[in-house]
Write a protein that holds these residues in place. Structure first.
Motif, short mmCIF file in Angstrom:
data_model
loop_
_atom_site.label_atom_id
_atom_site.label_comp_id
_atom_site.label_asym_id
_atom_site.label_seq_id
_atom_site.Cartn_x
_atom_site.Cartn_y
_atom_site.Cartn_z
N VAL A 1 0.85 -1.20 0.00
CA VAL A 1 0.00 0.00 0.00
C VAL A 1 0.87 1.24 0.00
O VAL A 1 1.97 1.24 0.57
N ASN A 2 0.39 2.29 -0.64
CA ASN A 2 1.16 3.52 -0.79
C ASN A 2 0.35 4.73 -0.37
O ASN A 2 -0.86 4.77 -0.57
N HIS A 3 1.05 5.70 0.17
CA HIS A 3 0.46 7.00 0.49
C HIS A 3 1.57 8.02 0.42
O HIS A 3 2.58 7.90 1.14
N LEU A 4 1.40 9.00 -0.47
CA LEU A 4 2.42 10.01 -0.70
C LEU A 4 3.75 9.32 -1.02
O LEU A 4 3.86 8.63 -2.00
N PHE A 5 4.75 9.48 -0.19
CA PHE A 5 6.08 8.91 -0.48
C PHE A 5 6.37 7.64 0.31
O PHE A 5 7.48 7.12 0.27
N ILE A 6 5.37 7.12 1.01
CA ILE A 6 5.60 5.95 1.85
C ILE A 6 4.93 4.72 1.24
O ILE A 6 3.79 4.75 0.83
N THR A 7 5.68 3.63 1.16
CA THR A 7 5.13 2.33 0.78
C THR A 7 5.20 1.44 2.00
O THR A 7 6.20 1.43 2.72
N ASN A 8 4.13 0.71 2.23
CA ASN A 8 4.10 -0.16 3.40
C ASN A 8 3.43 -1.47 3.03
O ASN A 8 2.91 -1.63 1.94
N GLN A 9 3.43 -2.40 3.97
CA GLN A 9 2.82 -3.70 3.76
C GLN A 9 1.69 -3.91 4.76
O GLN A 9 1.79 -3.50 5.90
N CYS A 10 0.66 -4.56 4.29
CA CYS A 10 -0.45 -5.01 5.10
C CYS A 10 -0.58 -6.50 4.82
O CYS A 10 -0.36 -6.93 3.69
N TYR A 11 -0.91 -7.27 5.82
CA TYR A 11 -0.99 -8.72 5.66
C TYR A 11 -2.37 -9.24 6.05
O TYR A 11 -2.97 -8.74 7.00
N LEU A 12 -2.81 -10.23 5.33
CA LEU A 12 -4.01 -10.95 5.68
C LEU A 12 -3.60 -12.40 5.95
O LEU A 12 -3.06 -13.06 5.07
N VAL A 13 -3.82 -12.86 7.16
CA VAL A 13 -3.57 -14.25 7.52
C VAL A 13 -4.92 -14.94 7.51
O VAL A 13 -5.84 -14.51 8.23
N TYR A 14 -5.08 -15.97 6.67
CA TYR A 14 -6.40 -16.58 6.54
C TYR A 14 -6.32 -18.08 6.31
O TYR A 14 -5.31 -18.61 5.85
N GLU A 15 -7.41 -18.71 6.66
CA GLU A 15 -7.57 -20.14 6.43
C GLU A 15 -9.04 -20.36 6.10
O GLU A 15 -9.92 -19.90 6.84
N HIS A 16 -9.27 -21.08 5.01
CA HIS A 16 -10.63 -21.31 4.51
C HIS A 16 -11.30 -19.95 4.30
O HIS A 16 -10.82 -19.17 3.51
N ASN A 17 -12.34 -19.63 5.04
CA ASN A 17 -13.02 -18.36 4.78
C ASN A 17 -12.96 -17.40 5.97
O ASN A 17 -13.79 -16.52 6.09
N THR A 18 -11.96 -17.55 6.85
CA THR A 18 -11.81 -16.60 7.95
C THR A 18 -10.39 -16.04 7.96
O THR A 18 -9.44 -16.72 7.58
N GLY A 19 -10.28 -14.78 8.40
CA GLY A 19 -8.97 -14.16 8.37
C GLY A 19 -8.76 -13.10 9.43
O GLY A 19 -9.70 -12.62 10.05
N ILE A 20 -7.50 -12.75 9.59
CA ILE A 20 -7.06 -11.69 10.49
C ILE A 20 -6.22 -10.72 9.65
O ILE A 20 -5.30 -11.14 8.95
N LEU A 21 -6.53 -9.45 9.75
CA LEU A 21 -5.84 -8.43 8.99
C LEU A 21 -4.79 -7.76 9.88
O LEU A 21 -5.10 -7.38 11.02
N VAL A 22 -3.57 -7.62 9.38
CA VAL A 22 -2.47 -7.05 10.15
C VAL A 22 -2.07 -5.72 9.52
O VAL A 22 -1.71 -5.65 8.34
#
Length: 73
Positions: A8-29
């Motif tokens: 993901v990007n905003h202005l001059f910063i690039t960062n990472q977001c993660y989705l940890v998931y199994e089957h149809n449930t997940g946790i967003l980091v």
């Protein structure tokens, strides 16, 4: 269990977001900046978000936490 990386990007910063998931449930980091990208993946893969995990309180990690928490209760 799978892990999806979102760059993901905003202005001059690039960062990472993660989705940890199994089957149809997940946790967003560290969700930030690109709601359409992240939520589009959740919807397209029928993943129900169960939690949002924030590693620290900088805006590049927390920007969308409230929006995802509200959307996914």
């Amino acid at each position: 269990m799978e892990i999806k990386l979102f760059r993901v990007n905003h202005l001059f910063i690039t960062n990472q977001c993660y989705l940890v998931y199994e089957h149809n449930t997940g946790i967003l980091v560290d969700p930030a900046w690109d709601y359409k990208l992240i939520n589009g993946f959740l919807v397209d893969h029928n993943i129900i978000l169960k939690a949002v995990l924030l590693t620290h309180a900088h805006p590049d990690h927390t920007n969308l936490a409230q929006q995802f928490a509200k959307t996914y209760n």
